[in-house]
Design an enzyme around this catalytic site. Structure first.
Site, PDB file in Angstrom:
ATOM      1  CG  ASP A  13      -1.843  -1.235   1.207  1.00  0.00           C
ATOM      2  OD1 ASP A  13      -2.176  -1.723   0.111  1.00  0.00           O
ATOM      3  OD2 ASP A  13      -2.175  -1.718   2.296  1.00  0.00           O
ATOM      4  CE  LYS A  16       2.356  -2.503  -4.315  1.00  0.00           C
ATOM      5  NZ  LYS A  16       2.067  -2.114  -2.932  1.00  0.00           N
ATOM      6  N   GLY A  40      -4.629  -4.350  -3.705  1.00  0.00           N
ATOM      7  CA  GLY A  40      -5.628  -3.318  -4.003  1.00  0.00           C
ATOM      8  C   GLY A  40      -4.847  -2.095  -4.436  1.00  0.00           C
ATOM      9  CG  HIS A  41      -2.160  -2.153  -6.994  1.00  0.00           C
ATOM     10  ND1 HIS A  41      -1.274  -2.730  -7.856  1.00  0.00           N
ATOM     11  CD2 HIS A  41      -1.855  -2.646  -5.759  1.00  0.00           C
ATOM     12  CE1 HIS A  41      -0.456  -3.536  -7.184  1.00  0.00           C
ATOM     13  NE2 HIS A  41      -0.798  -3.516  -5.910  1.00  0.00           N
ATOM     14  CD  GLN A 226       0.734  -8.938  -2.588  1.00  0.00           C
ATOM     15  OE1 GLN A 226       1.405  -9.574  -3.368  1.00  0.00           O
ATOM     16  NE2 GLN A 226      -0.533  -8.649  -2.839  1.00  0.00           N
TER      17      GLN A 226
HETATM   18  P1  GDP Z   1      -0.805   0.248  -3.551  1.00  0.00           P
HETATM   19  O1  GDP Z   1      -1.378  -1.021  -3.051  1.00  0.00           O
HETATM   20  O2  GDP Z   1       0.663   0.340  -3.311  1.00  0.00           O
HETATM   21  O3  GDP Z   1      -1.156   0.537  -4.984  1.00  0.00           O
HETATM   22  O4  GDP Z   1      -1.454   1.411  -2.679  1.00  0.00           O
HETATM   23  P2  GDP Z   1      -3.025   1.551  -2.280  1.00  0.00           P
HETATM   24  O5  GDP Z   1      -3.779   2.018  -3.456  1.00  0.00           O
HETATM   25  O6  GDP Z   1      -3.494   0.333  -1.586  1.00  0.00           O
HETATM   26  O7  GDP Z   1      -2.926   2.650  -1.142  1.00  0.00           O
HETATM   27  C1  GDP Z   1      -2.427   3.911  -1.387  1.00  0.00           C
HETATM   28  C2  GDP Z   1      -3.507   4.939  -1.039  1.00  0.00           C
HETATM   29  O8  GDP Z   1      -2.928   6.212  -0.977  1.00  0.00           O
HETATM   30  C3  GDP Z   1      -4.589   5.043  -2.095  1.00  0.00           C
HETATM   31  O9  GDP Z   1      -5.785   5.414  -1.477  1.00  0.00           O
HETATM   32  C4  GDP Z   1      -4.086   6.166  -3.003  1.00  0.00           C
HETATM   33  O10 GDP Z   1      -5.129   6.837  -3.693  1.00  0.00           O
HETATM   34  C5  GDP Z   1      -3.453   7.076  -1.994  1.00  0.00           C
HETATM   35  N1  GDP Z   1      -2.290   7.845  -2.468  1.00  0.00           N
HETATM   36  C6  GDP Z   1      -1.306   7.483  -3.326  1.00  0.00           C
HETATM   37  N2  GDP Z   1      -0.365   8.437  -3.396  1.00  0.00           N
HETATM   38  C7  GDP Z   1      -0.751   9.434  -2.563  1.00  0.00           C
HETATM   39  C8  GDP Z   1      -0.170  10.675  -2.156  1.00  0.00           C
HETATM   40  O11 GDP Z   1       0.915  11.072  -2.578  1.00  0.00           O
HETATM   41  N3  GDP Z   1      -0.870  11.405  -1.229  1.00  0.00           N
HETATM   42  C9  GDP Z   1      -2.057  11.002  -0.719  1.00  0.00           C
HETATM   43  N4  GDP Z   1      -2.656  11.771   0.170  1.00  0.00           N
HETATM   44  N5  GDP Z   1      -2.623   9.844  -1.066  1.00  0.00           N
HETATM   45  C10 GDP Z   1      -1.981   9.058  -1.966  1.00  0.00           C
HETATM   46  P1  IMO Z   2      -0.935  -4.232  -2.195  1.00  0.00           P
HETATM   47  O1  IMO Z   2      -0.490  -4.780  -3.551  1.00  0.00           O
HETATM   48  C1  IMO Z   2      -1.000  -4.678   2.137  1.00  0.00           C
HETATM   49  C2  IMO Z   2      -1.095  -8.771   3.720  1.00  0.00           C
HETATM   50  C3  IMO Z   2      -2.354  -9.197   4.422  1.00  0.00           C
HETATM   51  C4  IMO Z   2      -1.777 -10.184   5.427  1.00  0.00           C
HETATM   52  C5  IMO Z   2      -0.647 -10.845   4.641  1.00  0.00           C
HETATM   53  C6  IMO Z   2      -1.007 -12.196   4.024  1.00  0.00           C
HETATM   54  O2  IMO Z   2      -2.224  -3.524  -2.258  1.00  0.00           O
HETATM   55  O3  IMO Z   2       0.172  -3.468  -1.581  1.00  0.00           O
HETATM   56  P2  IMO Z   2      -2.529 -12.903   1.966  1.00  0.00           P
HETATM   57  O4  IMO Z   2      -3.987 -12.689   1.718  1.00  0.00           O
HETATM   58  O5  IMO Z   2      -1.644 -12.316   0.930  1.00  0.00           O
HETATM   59  O6  IMO Z   2      -2.197 -14.333   2.258  1.00  0.00           O
HETATM   60  O7  IMO Z   2      -2.245 -12.108   3.355  1.00  0.00           O
HETATM   61  O8  IMO Z   2      -0.309  -9.933   3.607  1.00  0.00           O
HETATM   62  N1  IMO Z   2      -1.288  -8.239   2.336  1.00  0.00           N
HETATM   63  C7  IMO Z   2      -1.230  -6.944   2.012  1.00  0.00           C
HETATM   64  N2  IMO Z   2      -1.054  -5.850   2.783  1.00  0.00           N
HETATM   65  N3  IMO Z   2      -1.114  -4.545   0.790  1.00  0.00           N
HETATM   66  C8  IMO Z   2      -1.259  -5.633   0.004  1.00  0.00           C
HETATM   67  O9  IMO Z   2      -1.225  -5.566  -1.342  1.00  0.00           O
HETATM   68  C9  IMO Z   2      -1.359  -6.911   0.605  1.00  0.00           C
HETATM   69  N4  IMO Z   2      -1.533  -8.154   0.146  1.00  0.00           N
HETATM   70  C10 IMO Z   2      -1.486  -8.970   1.207  1.00  0.00           C
HETATM   71  O10 IMO Z   2      -2.982  -8.114   5.058  1.00  0.00           O
HETATM   72  O11 IMO Z   2      -1.196  -9.481   6.502  1.00  0.00           O
HETATM   73 MG    MG Z   3      -2.916  -1.683  -1.804  1.00  0.00          MG
END
Ligand code: GDP
Ligand code: IMO
Ligand code: MG
Length: 424
Positions: A13, A16, A40-41, A226
């Site tokens: 998270d 990416k 979840g991207h 991840q």
């Molecule tokens: P990922 O799994 O690495 O793709 O990241 P996620 O989408 O799960 O979580 C990142 C969260 O931060 C999302 O809600 C994005 O919309 C938000 N986000 C990404 N970059 C920024 C930033 O520079 N500032 C803020 N405030 N939010 C951001």
């Molecule tokens: P993105 O790509 C954050 C965590 C789960 C749990 C552990 C194992 O959005 O960054 P799993 O279901 O993979 O067997 O769970 O890994 N986890 C993540 N945490 N971002 C993710 O993906 C994750 N994918 C799995 O919360 O602790």
């Molecule tokens: Mg994510």
């Protein structure tokens, strides 16, 4: 043009999806190479938000080829839902530009059930807090050589046989160990069949598609899921996911040579978050942590769980640098730190009376370390509208310089908001 790998340097998270979406403009093809719909991207374009779990984050750019590599585990129902949601938004998610590797392993309903059974059977403190998507059990079947591959979806007789064999083993566990109703193989087969027909239209040779994009001079963008410290080998085992999240897997998880991975971008959130169980040395339980959680909107994009928040940890980031060899850093969510009077950066760990500069490798080792902090002054200004380094407050620039110095890698991208445009 050099290919690019984007990877998460913390516990996922990091942002990416946003950075991949931004870089996809210059790519010919975007490839997912590991993980599944545990990811979840989040992409935000012109104020509109979209969360992708399986389909590469380049899909919003018309004409770009999106590839799901052999290292991914694919839930056919989730794939079809995602295709439908994109289509409803007017995005082309047809086999013209979206391909699933023949060799990608398929998440079956019994994998999800097994994931749930294993988690429920663990004592509270030992729960991994998986996403419950069947990720681990699907990779287990792959390794034990009884998995269903995407190409099998086009061969109903083989699919039926594999389901029967898998359930022959798993039903013993469901019934006798976990006290659950066994699953009927014929029923599972019939439920999967309509999805199998749809998914079959997307099957192809992803390795050859990557080579084709390269031969025509295009850049290939590899999208990690991840984060490094969730890696099955290098992460905080056993509190990890079930795939290799490190950059080396971009080659084996997609079917290209390691020499094809030229530029490597580490996505670094300006602070640290973690979802689920496991050690987290810099975790905060005070107002600073609540500030990050609220201002950063730190809720899981897949499960909606509250993300745990803490200070930036340069010890674990240095380990990520060693394992992945990034050529540059992308610092995300810097805007979230605005309003904190003082920032802390963990520069070492204290471990049983000694100072160490690496994460301990024995089980529970990370749970025993105490962070050693350096303090930096914060800033008050809202920086979400800033579009150049020079316009950042001096303390924000100093924070970035400190990260560069600590890791020995230059900052190439700074993100100050969720929107594609809030980047420089
Ligand atoms: P990922 O799994 O690495 O793709 O990241 P996620 O989408 O799960 O979580 C990142 C969260 O931060 C999302 O809600 C994005 O919309 C938000 N986000 C990404 N970059 C920024 C930033 O520079 N500032 C803020 N405030 N939010 C951001
Ligand atoms: P993105 O790509 C954050 C965590 C789960 C749990 C552990 C194992 O959005 O960054 P799993 O279901 O993979 O067997 O769970 O890994 N986890 C993540 N945490 N971002 C993710 O993906 C994750 N994918 C799995 O919360 O602790
Ligand atoms: Mg994510």
């Amino acid at each position: 043009m050099s290919n690019i790998v984007v990877f998460g340097s913390q516990w996922g998270d990091e942002g990416k999806g946003k950075i991949v979406d931004m870089l996809a403009e210059k790519a010919a093809a975007i490839v997912r190479f590991q993980g599944g719909n545990n990811a979840g991207h989040t992409l935000v374009v012109g104020g509109e938000k979209i969360v992708l779990h399986l389909i590469p984050s380049g899909i919003l750019h018309p004409g770009k080829v999106c590839l799901i590599g052999n290292g991914v585990v694919l839930d056919p129902a989730v794939f079809c839902q995602e295709v439908d949601a994109l289509t409803a938004r007017g995005v082309d998610a047809t086999p013209r530009r979206l391909m699933i590797s023949n060799k990608t392993h398929v998440i079956m309903p019994y994998h999800r059930m097994m994931d749930g059974c294993r988690e429920s059977a663990r004592a509270e403190a030992k729960k991994i807090g998986t996403t419950g998507r069947g990720i681990g059990p699907c990779y287990e079947d792959k390794m034990s050589r009884m998995g269903v591959r995407a190409v099998d979806l086009a061969d109903p007789a083989l699919l039926k046989d594999k389901i029967a064999r898998a359930l022959g083993e798993k039903n013993v566990l469901f019934r006798n160990l976990y006290d659950r109703e066994p699953m009927d193989p014929d029923r599972v087969f019939e439920d999967v069949l309509p999805l199998a027909e749809r998914v079959s239209e997307y099957l192809g040779d992803v390795s050859a598609a990557i080579q084709k994009a390269r031969r025509s001079g295009g850049m290939v963008l590899f999208e990690g899921a991840q984060g490094t410290h969730l890696d099955i080998d290098h992460g905080t085992y056993p509190f990890v996911t079930s795939s290799n999240t490190v950059v080396g897997n971009a080659a084996s998880g997609s079917g290209c040579a390691p020499s094809e991975l030229q530029r490597v971008i580490a996505i670094v959130k300006a602070y640290t978050t973690r979802v689920g169980g496991g050690p987290f040395p810099t975790e905060l339980f005070d107002d600073n942590g609540r500030h990050m959680q609220a201002k950063g909107g730190e809720f899981g994009a897949t499960t909606g769980r509250k993300r745990r928040c803490g200070w930036l940890d340069l010890v674990m980031l240095a380990e990520s640098v060693r394992l992945n060899g990034p050529t540059e850093l992308a610092i995300t969510k810097l805007d979230v730190l605005s309003g904190l009077s003082e920032l802390k950066l963990c520069v070492k760990y204290e471990c049983q009376g000694r100072e160490i500069a690496y994460p301990p490798q024995e089980q529970n080792g990370m749970a025993r370390v105490r962070p050693v902090y350096e303090t930096a002054p914060g800033w008050d200004q809202d920086i979400s509208g800033v579009r150049s380094l020079d316009d950042l407050p001096e303390n924000a620039r100093a924070y970035l310089r400190r990260i560069e110095k600590g890791l020995g890698v230059p900052v190439g991208i700074v993100s100050v908001g969720p929107d594609r445009s809030q980047t420089f």
